[in-house]
Design a protein around this motif. Structure first.
Motif, PDB file in Angstrom:
ATOM      1  N   ALA A   1       0.807  -1.226   0.000  1.00 38.51           N
ATOM      2  CA  ALA A   1       0.000   0.000   0.000  1.00 38.51           C
ATOM      3  C   ALA A   1       0.834   1.266   0.000  1.00 38.51           C
ATOM      4  O   ALA A   1       0.517   2.199  -0.722  1.00 38.51           O
ATOM      5  N   PRO A   2       1.937   1.367   0.794  1.00 41.78           N
ATOM      6  CA  PRO A   2       2.715   2.601   0.754  1.00 41.78           C
ATOM      7  C   PRO A   2       3.280   2.899  -0.636  1.00 41.78           C
ATOM      8  O   PRO A   2       3.291   4.042  -1.069  1.00 41.78           O
TER       9      PRO A   2
ATOM     10  N   ARG B   1       0.431   4.124  -2.761  1.00 43.34           N
ATOM     11  CA  ARG B   1       0.037   5.468  -2.334  1.00 43.34           C
ATOM     12  C   ARG B   1       1.033   6.508  -2.856  1.00 43.34           C
ATOM     13  O   ARG B   1       0.645   7.518  -3.400  1.00 43.34           O
ATOM     14  N   LYS B   2       2.322   6.208  -2.704  1.00 41.57           N
ATOM     15  CA  LYS B   2       3.340   7.143  -3.194  1.00 41.57           C
ATOM     16  C   LYS B   2       3.227   7.319  -4.705  1.00 41.57           C
ATOM     17  O   LYS B   2       3.273   8.430  -5.198  1.00 41.57           O
TER      18      LYS B   2
ATOM     19  N   GLY C   1       0.648   6.764  -6.683  1.00 39.57           N
ATOM     20  CA  GLY C   1      -0.602   7.451  -7.002  1.00 39.57           C
ATOM     21  C   GLY C   1      -0.531   8.934  -6.708  1.00 39.57           C
ATOM     22  O   GLY C   1      -0.955   9.760  -7.519  1.00 39.57           O
ATOM     23  N   GLU C   2       0.023   9.295  -5.545  1.00 34.44           N
ATOM     24  CA  GLU C   2       0.164  10.713  -5.188  1.00 34.44           C
ATOM     25  C   GLU C   2       1.040  11.435  -6.195  1.00 34.44           C
ATOM     26  O   GLU C   2       0.732  12.554  -6.620  1.00 34.44           O
TER      27      GLU C   2
ATOM     28  N   THR D   1      -5.407   6.242  -8.598  1.00 30.41           N
ATOM     29  CA  THR D   1      -6.275   6.036  -7.428  1.00 30.41           C
ATOM     30  C   THR D   1      -5.724   4.966  -6.490  1.00 30.41           C
ATOM     31  O   THR D   1      -6.422   4.538  -5.573  1.00 30.41           O
ATOM     32  N   GLU D   2      -4.497   4.557  -6.746  1.00 31.95           N
ATOM     33  CA  GLU D   2      -3.777   3.624  -5.868  1.00 31.95           C
ATOM     34  C   GLU D   2      -4.366   2.227  -5.843  1.00 31.95           C
ATOM     35  O   GLU D   2      -4.159   1.473  -4.892  1.00 31.95           O
ATOM     36  N   LYS D   3      -5.121   1.880  -6.874  1.00 34.35           N
ATOM     37  CA  LYS D   3      -5.658   0.524  -6.980  1.00 34.35           C
ATOM     38  C   LYS D   3      -4.553  -0.441  -7.397  1.00 34.35           C
ATOM     39  O   LYS D   3      -4.603  -1.621  -7.090  1.00 34.35           O
TER      40      LYS D   3
ATOM     41  N   SER E   1      -0.067  -0.643  -8.303  1.00 32.92           N
ATOM     42  CA  SER E   1       1.247   0.006  -8.301  1.00 32.92           C
ATOM     43  C   SER E   1       2.234  -0.781  -9.149  1.00 32.92           C
ATOM     44  O   SER E   1       3.413  -0.481  -9.165  1.00 32.92           O
TER      45      SER E   1
END
Length: 161
Positions: free
Chosen positions: A13-14, A17-18, A20-21, A65-67, A69
């Motif tokens: 997830a991290p 998230r990174k 996606g951001e 959308t971080e679905k 990576s």
């Protein structure tokens, strides 16, 4: 996983998230007016037209959308080429910070008032530029804004090279 390759672990997830951001930051910088910002399908088409690379709108949405990576090196290169950033932007925090500070400056310079102030400062002495910079810092403090100069560039005087 080697440090030179992007994370392709969907469960991380991290990393998602990174990534996606960072992708959303690039999209927002390239298309600052949300009303004119293309959807992911249109953006994918623009990416294909500019780079010749293949990426789908759905996949862009999943990354943003971080679905997902699990970007391939080829797709990473295509995204980096399209947005004009080094591929390391997506997974190297130091590169990301440097690029984001440059993007913040470009975004600020899109503002006609900021641009006008910068143009009017051309030719002023170092002493005058320092005084103007100090006034701006004081006004930012009064308005409760962060010290962008130190945060973004690590340099107290943006007029020095």
């Amino acid at each position: 996983m080697s440090s030179s390759q992007p994370d392709d672990n969907r469960g991380d997830a991290p990393a998602a998230r990174k990534f996606g951001e960072r992708l959303r930051t690039l999209i927002a910088s390239a298309y600052p007016d949300e009303r004119k910002r293309p959807g992911y399908a249109r953006l994918a088409k623009e990416i294909r037209e500019k780079t010749g690379g293949t990426i789908s709108g759905t996949y862009l949405w999943e990354l943003a959308t971080e679905k997902k990576s699990n970007v391939t090196l080829e797709q990473l290169d295509v995204l980096a080429q399209f947005f004009g950033v080094p591929p390391a932007y997506f997974f190297d925090d130091q590169v990301t910070e440097t690029v984001n500070s440059q993007l913040a400056l470009l975004t600020a310079l899109r503002d006609a008032q900021v641009q006008g102030m910068a143009l009017r400062a051309i030719g002023l002495s170092q002493k005058s530029l320092k005084s103007i910079n100090e006034m701006i810092e004081r006004v930012r403090e009064l308005e409760g804004l962060p010290d962008e100069d130190r945060h973004q560039t690590g340099n107290r005087n943006p007029h020095q090279t």
